[in-house]
Write a protein that holds these residues in place. Sequence first.
Motif, PDB file in Angstrom:
ATOM      1  N   ALA A 191       0.833  -1.198   0.000  1.00  8.19           N
ATOM      2  CA  ALA A 191       0.000   0.000   0.000  1.00  8.19           C
ATOM      3  C   ALA A 191       0.873   1.255   0.000  1.00  8.19           C
ATOM      4  O   ALA A 191       0.625   2.203  -0.756  1.00  8.19           O
ATOM      5  CB  ALA A 191      -0.929   0.003   1.212  1.00  8.19           C
ATOM      6  N   LEU A 192       1.905   1.262   0.840  1.00 10.36           N
ATOM      7  CA  LEU A 192       2.770   2.435   0.951  1.00 10.36           C
ATOM      8  C   LEU A 192       3.522   2.691  -0.349  1.00 10.36           C
ATOM      9  O   LEU A 192       3.528   3.826  -0.866  1.00 10.36           O
ATOM     10  CB  LEU A 192       3.765   2.242   2.100  1.00 10.36           C
ATOM     11  CG  LEU A 192       4.780   3.373   2.307  1.00 10.36           C
ATOM     12  CD1 LEU A 192       4.064   4.669   2.636  1.00 10.36           C
ATOM     13  CD2 LEU A 192       5.766   3.008   3.420  1.00 10.36           C
ATOM     14  N   THR A 193       4.169   1.661  -0.888  1.00  6.32           N
ATOM     15  CA  THR A 193       4.922   1.847  -2.131  1.00  6.32           C
ATOM     16  C   THR A 193       3.997   2.214  -3.278  1.00  6.32           C
ATOM     17  O   THR A 193       4.359   3.040  -4.140  1.00  6.32           O
ATOM     18  CB  THR A 193       5.722   0.581  -2.482  1.00  6.32           C
ATOM     19  OG1 THR A 193       4.836  -0.553  -2.559  1.00  6.32           O
ATOM     20  CG2 THR A 193       6.792   0.302  -1.464  1.00  6.32           C
ATOM     21  N   GLY A 194       2.808   1.623  -3.309  1.00  9.86           N
ATOM     22  CA  GLY A 194       1.859   1.940  -4.372  1.00  9.86           C
ATOM     23  C   GLY A 194       1.451   3.397  -4.359  1.00  9.86           C
ATOM     24  O   GLY A 194       1.480   4.086  -5.386  1.00  9.86           O
ATOM     25  N   VAL A 195       1.069   3.894  -3.185  1.00  9.36           N
ATOM     26  CA  VAL A 195       0.636   5.287  -3.066  1.00  9.36           C
ATOM     27  C   VAL A 195       1.772   6.251  -3.409  1.00  9.36           C
ATOM     28  O   VAL A 195       1.579   7.237  -4.136  1.00  9.36           O
ATOM     29  CB  VAL A 195       0.100   5.562  -1.645  1.00  9.36           C
ATOM     30  CG1 VAL A 195      -0.116   7.060  -1.429  1.00  9.36           C
ATOM     31  CG2 VAL A 195      -1.203   4.811  -1.414  1.00  9.36           C
ATOM     32  N   VAL A 196       2.972   5.962  -2.895  1.00  9.54           N
ATOM     33  CA  VAL A 196       4.097   6.867  -3.128  1.00  9.54           C
ATOM     34  C   VAL A 196       4.517   6.855  -4.599  1.00  9.54           C
ATOM     35  O   VAL A 196       4.830   7.906  -5.174  1.00  9.54           O
ATOM     36  CB  VAL A 196       5.289   6.506  -2.223  1.00  9.54           C
ATOM     37  CG1 VAL A 196       6.487   7.382  -2.527  1.00  9.54           C
ATOM     38  CG2 VAL A 196       4.896   6.664  -0.760  1.00  9.54           C
ATOM     39  N   LEU A 197       4.520   5.683  -5.240  1.00  8.29           N
ATOM     40  CA  LEU A 197       4.877   5.621  -6.650  1.00  8.29           C
ATOM     41  C   LEU A 197       3.873   6.378  -7.513  1.00  8.29           C
ATOM     42  O   LEU A 197       4.253   7.075  -8.461  1.00  8.29           O
ATOM     43  CB  LEU A 197       4.977   4.163  -7.113  1.00  8.29           C
ATOM     44  CG  LEU A 197       6.266   3.431  -6.729  1.00  8.29           C
ATOM     45  CD1 LEU A 197       6.149   1.946  -7.004  1.00  8.29           C
ATOM     46  CD2 LEU A 197       7.465   4.016  -7.489  1.00  8.29           C
ATOM     47  N   VAL A 198       2.595   6.240  -7.200  1.00  3.12           N
ATOM     48  CA  VAL A 198       1.580   7.020  -7.920  1.00  3.12           C
ATOM     49  C   VAL A 198       1.839   8.512  -7.709  1.00  3.12           C
ATOM     50  O   VAL A 198       1.737   9.318  -8.644  1.00  3.12           O
ATOM     51  CB  VAL A 198       0.163   6.643  -7.455  1.00  3.12           C
ATOM     52  CG1 VAL A 198      -0.871   7.625  -8.004  1.00  3.12           C
ATOM     53  CG2 VAL A 198      -0.183   5.223  -7.899  1.00  3.12           C
ATOM     54  N   GLY A 199       2.188   8.878  -6.485  1.00  4.36           N
ATOM     55  CA  GLY A 199       2.499  10.280  -6.198  1.00  4.36           C
ATOM     56  C   GLY A 199       3.691  10.782  -6.997  1.00  4.36           C
ATOM     57  O   GLY A 199       3.674  11.892  -7.542  1.00  4.36           O
ATOM     58  N   PHE A 200       4.750   9.949  -7.093  1.00  7.30           N
ATOM     59  CA  PHE A 200       5.912  10.328  -7.898  1.00  7.30           C
ATOM     60  C   PHE A 200       5.515  10.507  -9.361  1.00  7.30           C
ATOM     61  O   PHE A 200       5.981  11.432 -10.038  1.00  7.30           O
ATOM     62  CB  PHE A 200       7.012   9.268  -7.794  1.00  7.30           C
ATOM     63  CG  PHE A 200       7.942   9.465  -6.630  1.00  7.30           C
ATOM     64  CD1 PHE A 200       8.656  10.638  -6.480  1.00  7.30           C
ATOM     65  CD2 PHE A 200       8.108   8.467  -5.679  1.00  7.30           C
ATOM     66  CE1 PHE A 200       9.519  10.827  -5.411  1.00  7.30           C
ATOM     67  CE2 PHE A 200       8.967   8.639  -4.596  1.00  7.30           C
ATOM     68  CZ  PHE A 200       9.670   9.822  -4.463  1.00  7.30           C
ATOM     69  N   GLY A 201       4.663   9.601  -9.863  1.00 10.26           N
ATOM     70  CA  GLY A 201       4.227   9.703 -11.249  1.00 10.26           C
ATOM     71  C   GLY A 201       3.441  10.973 -11.518  1.00 10.26           C
ATOM     72  O   GLY A 201       3.663  11.660 -12.522  1.00 10.26           O
ATOM     73  N   VAL A 202       2.526  11.299 -10.627  1.00 11.23           N
ATOM     74  CA  VAL A 202       1.705  12.515 -10.779  1.00 11.23           C
ATOM     75  C   VAL A 202       2.605  13.749 -10.717  1.00 11.23           C
ATOM     76  O   VAL A 202       2.455  14.691 -11.502  1.00 11.23           O
ATOM     77  CB  VAL A 202       0.626  12.568  -9.694  1.00 11.23           C
ATOM     78  CG1 VAL A 202      -0.090  13.916  -9.704  1.00 11.23           C
ATOM     79  CG2 VAL A 202      -0.384  11.443  -9.889  1.00 11.23           C
ATOM     80  N   ARG A 203       3.563  13.751  -9.784  1.00 10.60           N
ATOM     81  CA  ARG A 203       4.461  14.907  -9.668  1.00 10.60           C
ATOM     82  C   ARG A 203       5.314  15.067 -10.920  1.00 10.60           C
ATOM     83  O   ARG A 203       5.530  16.191 -11.393  1.00 10.60           O
ATOM     84  CB  ARG A 203       5.354  14.755  -8.440  1.00 10.60           C
ATOM     85  CG  ARG A 203       6.155  16.019  -8.127  1.00 10.60           C
ATOM     86  CD  ARG A 203       7.022  15.851  -6.903  1.00 10.60           C
ATOM     87  NE  ARG A 203       8.142  14.944  -7.139  1.00 10.60           N
ATOM     88  CZ  ARG A 203       9.093  14.699  -6.248  1.00 10.60           C
ATOM     89  NH1 ARG A 203       9.055  15.261  -5.034  1.00 10.60           N
ATOM     90  NH2 ARG A 203      10.078  13.870  -6.516  1.00 10.60           N
ATOM     91  N   LEU A 204       5.804  13.935 -11.456  1.00  9.87           N
ATOM     92  CA  LEU A 204       6.618  14.006 -12.670  1.00  9.87           C
ATOM     93  C   LEU A 204       5.804  14.551 -13.832  1.00  9.87           C
ATOM     94  O   LEU A 204       6.292  15.361 -14.636  1.00  9.87           O
ATOM     95  CB  LEU A 204       7.156  12.608 -13.028  1.00  9.87           C
ATOM     96  CG  LEU A 204       7.977  12.494 -14.329  1.00  9.87           C
ATOM     97  CD1 LEU A 204       9.215  13.383 -14.245  1.00  9.87           C
ATOM     98  CD2 LEU A 204       8.374  11.042 -14.578  1.00  9.87           C
ATOM     99  N   ALA A 205       4.534  14.143 -13.921  1.00 13.71           N
ATOM    100  CA  ALA A 205       3.683  14.586 -15.030  1.00 13.71           C
ATOM    101  C   ALA A 205       3.320  16.051 -14.944  1.00 13.71           C
ATOM    102  O   ALA A 205       3.153  16.728 -15.960  1.00 13.71           O
ATOM    103  CB  ALA A 205       2.413  13.733 -15.081  1.00 13.71           C
ATOM    104  N   THR A 206       3.222  16.573 -13.731  1.00 11.98           N
ATOM    105  CA  THR A 206       2.744  17.945 -13.549  1.00 11.98           C
ATOM    106  C   THR A 206       3.862  18.967 -13.400  1.00 11.98           C
ATOM    107  O   THR A 206       3.619  20.170 -13.522  1.00 11.98           O
ATOM    108  CB  THR A 206       1.827  18.029 -12.309  1.00 11.98           C
ATOM    109  OG1 THR A 206       2.520  17.534 -11.149  1.00 11.98           O
ATOM    110  CG2 THR A 206       0.568  17.205 -12.531  1.00 11.98           C
ATOM    111  N   GLU A 207       5.093  18.504 -13.120  1.00  9.05           N
ATOM    112  CA  GLU A 207       6.205  19.444 -12.989  1.00  9.05           C
ATOM    113  C   GLU A 207       6.636  19.966 -14.343  1.00  9.05           C
ATOM    114  O   GLU A 207       6.618  19.255 -15.327  1.00  9.05           O
ATOM    115  CB  GLU A 207       7.401  18.787 -12.284  1.00  9.05           C
ATOM    116  CG  GLU A 207       7.232  18.672 -10.784  1.00  9.05           C
ATOM    117  CD  GLU A 207       8.490  18.139 -10.111  1.00  9.05           C
ATOM    118  OE1 GLU A 207       9.341  17.579 -10.844  1.00  9.05           O
ATOM    119  OE2 GLU A 207       8.614  18.261  -8.888  1.00  9.05           O
ATOM    120  N   SER A 208       7.041  21.207 -14.375  1.00 14.49           N
ATOM    121  CA  SER A 208       7.519  21.809 -15.628  1.00 14.49           C
ATOM    122  C   SER A 208       9.017  21.553 -15.788  1.00 14.49           C
ATOM    123  O   SER A 208       9.696  21.206 -14.861  1.00 14.49           O
ATOM    124  CB  SER A 208       7.248  23.305 -15.630  1.00 14.49           C
ATOM    125  OG  SER A 208       7.891  23.927 -14.519  1.00 14.49           O
TER     126      SER A 208
END
Length: 208
Positions: A191-208
């Motif tokens: 659960a922890l790794t899943g949530v954090v990896l999704v968070g990393f993905g969202v941050r990578l997609a939204t960062e300029s």
Amino acid sequence: MVVALISFTLTAIVLVLLPGPDTLVVVRSLVRGGRAAGTRTAAGVLCGLMVWVVAAALGLSALLQASRIGYDLLKIVGAGYLIWIGVQSLRALRRTSAEESAGYRTASPLDRLGNFGAGLLTDILNPKIGVLFVSFLPGFVPDGSPIVWTTLGFGAIYVLLTALYCAGLVAASGAIENWLRAPAIRRRLDALTGVVLVGFGVRLATES
């Protein structure tokens, strides 16, 4: 050169110790497949880093940084990949306690991809690593030193430090292997790794 080498090594140690997608992917493999799986994933991560080091030394990373379309495309693909890995970890939570106790595992697409491939793609599809290297490695090259070979040397040091860090993760997992096998612990870590990896993905997609 000695001062540049010491300065680079100290800075690289700080960067390597900062937890990121690489760490989480290796930890995920350790939890799901043990030390052998974690070692294969770490090998993939290291190979991905070496690709970016060579690209930085040859100037290919600079081209990526200059090409906004190429950078954004690779960023979107990499973000989607990290989110996909996270979702696969979260889907593992649907396994029942009885299945976990019996050692039953459902092969996910990520598992079929292979541990080495998972680690390799985590780095290859992350353009921020390429941009980091093209802006980070040459900055430590002393005046008058050959840029390509010195950059490759610093990159090799960075890869070596990452290898030592991954070896530490694998060694630590061996000491707590029985604890990691507990179904409740594995579900929490998934659960922890899943949530954090999704968070990393969202941050990578939204960062300029």
